[in-house]
Design a protein around this motif. Sequence first.
Motif, PDB file in Angstrom:
ATOM      1  N   GLU A  66       2.777 -19.578   6.216  1.00  0.00           N
ATOM      2  CA  GLU A  66       1.600 -19.227   6.999  1.00  0.00           C
ATOM      3  C   GLU A  66       1.070 -17.878   6.539  1.00  0.00           C
ATOM      4  N   VAL A  67      -0.205 -17.852   6.261  1.00  0.00           N
ATOM      5  CA  VAL A  67      -0.859 -16.641   5.776  1.00  0.00           C
ATOM      6  C   VAL A  67      -1.915 -16.235   6.796  1.00  0.00           C
ATOM      7  N   VAL A  68      -1.958 -14.943   7.106  1.00  0.00           N
ATOM      8  CA  VAL A  68      -2.942 -14.424   8.049  1.00  0.00           C
ATOM      9  C   VAL A  68      -3.716 -13.274   7.399  1.00  0.00           C
ATOM     10  N   LYS A  69      -4.910 -13.052   7.886  1.00  0.00           N
ATOM     11  CA  LYS A  69      -5.709 -11.931   7.383  1.00  0.00           C
ATOM     12  C   LYS A  69      -5.088 -10.628   7.859  1.00  0.00           C
ATOM     13  N   MET A  70      -5.152  -9.603   6.988  1.00  0.00           N
ATOM     14  CA  MET A  70      -4.569  -8.315   7.336  1.00  0.00           C
ATOM     15  C   MET A  70      -5.499  -7.190   6.888  1.00  0.00           C
ATOM     16  N   GLY A  71      -6.679  -7.161   7.444  1.00  0.00           N
ATOM     17  CA  GLY A  71      -7.613  -6.085   7.133  1.00  0.00           C
ATOM     18  C   GLY A  71      -8.262  -6.234   5.775  1.00  0.00           C
ATOM     19  N   TYR A  72      -8.812  -5.126   5.298  1.00  0.00           N
ATOM     20  CA  TYR A  72      -9.484  -5.120   4.006  1.00  0.00           C
ATOM     21  C   TYR A  72      -9.408  -3.729   3.415  1.00  0.00           C
ATOM     22  N   TYR A  73      -9.822  -3.619   2.175  1.00  0.00           N
ATOM     23  CA  TYR A  73      -9.886  -2.310   1.527  1.00  0.00           C
ATOM     24  C   TYR A  73     -11.094  -2.288   0.619  1.00  0.00           C
ATOM     25  N   PHE A  74     -11.481  -1.101   0.179  1.00  0.00           N
ATOM     26  CA  PHE A  74     -12.623  -0.951  -0.713  1.00  0.00           C
ATOM     27  C   PHE A  74     -12.129  -0.583  -2.101  1.00  0.00           C
ATOM     28  N   THR A  75     -12.712  -1.207  -3.115  1.00  0.00           N
ATOM     29  CA  THR A  75     -12.384  -0.884  -4.495  1.00  0.00           C
ATOM     30  C   THR A  75     -13.112   0.400  -4.881  1.00  0.00           C
ATOM     31  N   LYS A  76     -12.856   0.883  -6.096  1.00  0.00           N
ATOM     32  CA  LYS A  76     -13.539   2.093  -6.562  1.00  0.00           C
ATOM     33  C   LYS A  76     -15.045   1.889  -6.639  1.00  0.00           C
ATOM     34  N   SER A  77     -15.475   0.647  -6.872  1.00  0.00           N
ATOM     35  CA  SER A  77     -16.909   0.359  -6.940  1.00  0.00           C
ATOM     36  C   SER A  77     -17.473   0.017  -5.556  1.00  0.00           C
ATOM     37  N   ARG A  78     -16.699   0.347  -4.511  1.00  0.00           N
ATOM     38  CA  ARG A  78     -17.084   0.147  -3.114  1.00  0.00           C
ATOM     39  C   ARG A  78     -17.254  -1.328  -2.746  1.00  0.00           C
ATOM     40  N   GLU A  79     -16.553  -2.204  -3.430  1.00  0.00           N
ATOM     41  CA  GLU A  79     -16.564  -3.630  -3.108  1.00  0.00           C
ATOM     42  C   GLU A  79     -15.513  -3.879  -2.030  1.00  0.00           C
ATOM     43  N   LYS A  80     -15.868  -4.605  -0.997  1.00  0.00           N
ATOM     44  CA  LYS A  80     -14.958  -4.877   0.108  1.00  0.00           C
ATOM     45  C   LYS A  80     -14.071  -6.070  -0.252  1.00  0.00           C
ATOM     46  N   ARG A  81     -12.731  -5.902  -0.160  1.00  0.00           N
ATOM     47  CA  ARG A  81     -11.785  -6.955  -0.522  1.00  0.00           C
ATOM     48  C   ARG A  81     -10.900  -7.300   0.676  1.00  0.00           C
ATOM     49  N   GLN A  82     -10.788  -8.594   0.980  1.00  0.00           N
ATOM     50  CA  GLN A  82      -9.944  -9.057   2.082  1.00  0.00           C
ATOM     51  C   GLN A  82      -8.475  -9.051   1.669  1.00  0.00           C
ATOM     52  N   ARG A  83      -7.600  -8.543   2.536  1.00  0.00           N
ATOM     53  CA  ARG A  83      -6.155  -8.575   2.296  1.00  0.00           C
ATOM     54  C   ARG A  83      -5.528  -9.622   3.193  1.00  0.00           C
ATOM     55  N   TYR A  84      -4.414 -10.228   2.733  1.00  0.00           N
ATOM     56  CA  TYR A  84      -3.700 -11.249   3.484  1.00  0.00           C
ATOM     57  C   TYR A  84      -2.225 -10.892   3.556  1.00  0.00           C
ATOM     58  N   LYS A  85      -1.536 -11.467   4.559  1.00  0.00           N
ATOM     59  CA  LYS A  85      -0.110 -11.223   4.732  1.00  0.00           C
ATOM     60  C   LYS A  85       0.595 -12.557   4.965  1.00  0.00           C
ATOM     61  N   CYS A  86       1.715 -12.737   4.265  1.00  0.00           N
ATOM     62  CA  CYS A  86       2.543 -13.925   4.442  1.00  0.00           C
ATOM     63  C   CYS A  86       3.485 -13.668   5.611  1.00  0.00           C
ATOM     64  N   LYS A  87       3.492 -14.551   6.603  1.00  0.00           N
ATOM     65  CA  LYS A  87       4.356 -14.359   7.773  1.00  0.00           C
ATOM     66  C   LYS A  87       5.824 -14.602   7.434  1.00  0.00           C
ATOM     67  N   ALA A  88       6.100 -15.403   6.424  1.00  0.00           N
ATOM     68  CA  ALA A  88       7.485 -15.723   6.068  1.00  0.00           C
ATOM     69  C   ALA A  88       8.183 -14.542   5.397  1.00  0.00           C
ATOM     70  N   CYS A  89       7.491 -13.893   4.437  1.00  0.00           N
ATOM     71  CA  CYS A  89       8.155 -12.816   3.679  1.00  0.00           C
ATOM     72  C   CYS A  89       7.551 -11.434   3.929  1.00  0.00           C
ATOM     73  N   SER A  90       6.503 -11.348   4.717  1.00  0.00           N
ATOM     74  CA  SER A  90       5.841 -10.083   5.074  1.00  0.00           C
ATOM     75  C   SER A  90       5.188  -9.367   3.889  1.00  0.00           C
ATOM     76  N   ARG A  91       4.910 -10.080   2.813  1.00  0.00           N
ATOM     77  CA  ARG A  91       4.224  -9.459   1.677  1.00  0.00           C
ATOM     78  C   ARG A  91       2.719  -9.546   1.870  1.00  0.00           C
ATOM     79  N   THR A  92       2.017  -8.526   1.390  1.00  0.00           N
ATOM     80  CA  THR A  92       0.567  -8.534   1.442  1.00  0.00           C
ATOM     81  C   THR A  92       0.015  -8.792   0.045  1.00  0.00           C
ATOM     82  N   PHE A  93      -1.170  -9.393  -0.015  1.00  0.00           N
ATOM     83  CA  PHE A  93      -1.766  -9.724  -1.306  1.00  0.00           C
ATOM     84  C   PHE A  93      -3.261  -9.931  -1.157  1.00  0.00           C
TER      85      PHE A  93
END
Length: 70
Positions: A2-29
């Motif tokens: 199961e993967v859930v959304k976990m906020g976002y971040y901005f790249t150096k070019s100010r592009e907004k990128r969605q981050r996700y988190k795996c509930k099984a292993c707690s890794r973000t990607f």
Amino acid sequence: MEVVKMGYYFTKSREKRQRYKCKACSRTFVLNPIKPRNYPVSFKEMVVRAVVKEDVGVRQASRIFKLSLL
């Protein structure tokens, strides 16, 4: 898995990128990661010539050309 959304971040070019988190292993990607820069061979040669010609250290050259040491 199961993967859930976990906020976002901005790249150096100010592009907004969605981050996700795996509930099984707690890794973000990010689903579509940004590809690393691949500099042309001519640019790399220019950097090396500048370092040798001007007697500049590698760290100083990396700051001048805004390149990573790796």
